[in-house]
Write an enzyme that holds these catalytic residues in place. Sequence first.
Site, mmCIF file in Angstrom:
data_model
loop_
_atom_site.group_PDB
_atom_site.id
_atom_site.type_symbol
_atom_site.label_atom_id
_atom_site.label_comp_id
_atom_site.label_asym_id
_atom_site.label_seq_id
_atom_site.Cartn_x
_atom_site.Cartn_y
_atom_site.Cartn_z
ATOM 1 N N ASP A 133 0.830 -1.198 0.000
ATOM 2 C CA ASP A 133 0.000 0.000 0.000
ATOM 3 C C ASP A 133 0.866 1.251 0.000
ATOM 4 O OD1 ASP A 133 -2.395 1.771 0.683
ATOM 5 O OD2 ASP A 133 -3.301 -0.208 0.868
ATOM 6 N N HIS B 233 -4.151 5.811 3.624
ATOM 7 C CA HIS B 233 -4.804 4.682 2.953
ATOM 8 C C HIS B 233 -4.335 3.353 3.531
ATOM 9 C CE1 HIS B 233 -5.770 1.931 -0.446
ATOM 10 N NE2 HIS B 233 -6.770 2.776 -0.668
ATOM 11 N N SER C 3 -11.003 -0.594 -2.016
ATOM 12 C CA SER C 3 -9.804 -0.646 -1.182
ATOM 13 C C SER C 3 -10.117 -1.140 0.220
ATOM 14 C CB SER C 3 -9.167 0.744 -1.072
ATOM 15 O OG SER C 3 -8.308 1.009 -2.146
#
Length: 558
Positions: free
Chosen positions: A90, A313, A483
């Site tokens: 990521d 994220h 995601s």
Amino acid sequence: MAAPLLPMTIPPFRRWSLAVALLAGPALAQAQSVNAPSTTATPPVGDLSAAQWYLKDPQLDNVPGVGANRAYQEILKNLIATPVVVAVIDSGIDTAHVDLKPVLWTNRGEIPGNGIDDDKNGYVDDVHGWNFLGGPDGRNVNAETLEMTRIVAAGRKRFKGVTAKTVKPADKVDFVLYQKAEKVYKVRVKEAQETGRNMQSFAPQLAMLVKLLKQELHTDKLDTTALRNAHFDDPTLQGATQNMLTMMRGVGAADTDAAQVIFDKEMADERSTLDNSLNLAFDPRADIVKDNANDVNQRSYGNNDLHGPDPLHGTHVAGIIAAVRTNNLGIQGLAPDPVRIMVVRAVPDGDERDKDVANAIRYAVDNGAQIINMSFGKEFSPQRAAVEAAYKYAAQKGVLLVHAAGNENSNLDVSDNYPASFYLNKTTVPNLLTVGASGPVDNSHLTADFSNYSRKGVDVFAPGVNIYSTLPGSTYGNESGTSMASPVTAGVAAVLKSYFPKLTATDLKRIIMQSAQVHHTKVQTPGGEKLVDFSTLSVSGGVVDLYEAVKLAQKATM
């Protein structure tokens, strides 16, 4: 869509312009309300797991979650969990987060901070993972170009003056790829320029509207409660109020000041799209990483900075999988305590490179990961063969790959999204799960309106709307996207592997797909208005269900 994957279901200007009732009226806001990502950071005050709707059970709670609470309460409490390593490829992770620090994978063969590759794996001081976007001097790539931008930049030099008739046979495949990228690139640049201009002109209108409503309501703080309770005789002003409220809900803003901050950030993002993502001359990697970006066989580059410039994220993804379950603080990850998170940074603010994806997978496999989560994606993959070789390497080592389907509300039977669900020869990847995003209500919106879908290329759906998880700075908040659906599924796989360690990667894929809760709900096709049977949008036709998966795993291992 640049990676990491977060949804943007309609262009930013159109989404924000819902607030301008002076130009449109309340009907427009009702017709175009969106399911957009929202982030509301909260400090770690006590147990916040009640906000995790996705842990609930479809049967007991009448919520299309994955039944995690029920599985732990009724079955798993009597079983013993074993260690499992889940790699998160990521943007980076806040490794100091109070809910993540205790569950980080630790490389026992490495002595922290001594500047020596103690375990001789090619990576110095990789104590909790590795960063393939870092340079030897400690700097990191943040903003990057899109893959199409890189293809066009190289193609304009390589194929200058070349036509379909004059291209050399050996160059034809690359030439066709360049032409395709060039076509998409020109459209994307035009759209970005138009969106930027529209947002720039809209900014003072939004500020004026907020100022007007504050004056009319005699308040300096205009929150959703004040807007809901506002009543004006002037129908235009009443419409403006309703549209502003709809817009704030869509972007997850508690008040108009927060909405302004979000708008300003999105305007900055749009500027970054032109300045960075679509900029043919932009190449931060050459200055920072200093590798040969075209050499897919090069392995040892990067640094050990796992945080990176923006770990939001990756931090959110990691928490979904394995945030500490037993500390009565913050959220509960899906997986139990012996599960550990390996951090592999390979996803910039832009498109990830195939080389980095391939190396990230290989690093994870070589260092003991049994499950790899990949919440990223793009529409071009010029070095796809290298990624597929890494897929096969993971398969040989028995590692399950879990990948987000993407947020372009596209049918992957006819649209491209990489890393792909199939090999170049069109055969299925046996150790890969591709995951679409579902919502919290079993109605026409069960399918997230941003999610990609496919009867052949998306294996299963999982909760991906308003998913509450960890955020940098030991805070928590909601995010939406495939995601989020991917780590929900990876977390389910980690639970199965932890309690039933004999299960192989193909076993995990089969059990997760076979145990998925099949829904025949009539849902809106993502991005459209046509109603279809939810079960036709993926291979399994269902939503991931941990409770049923555990029962199936028990039978499989008896």
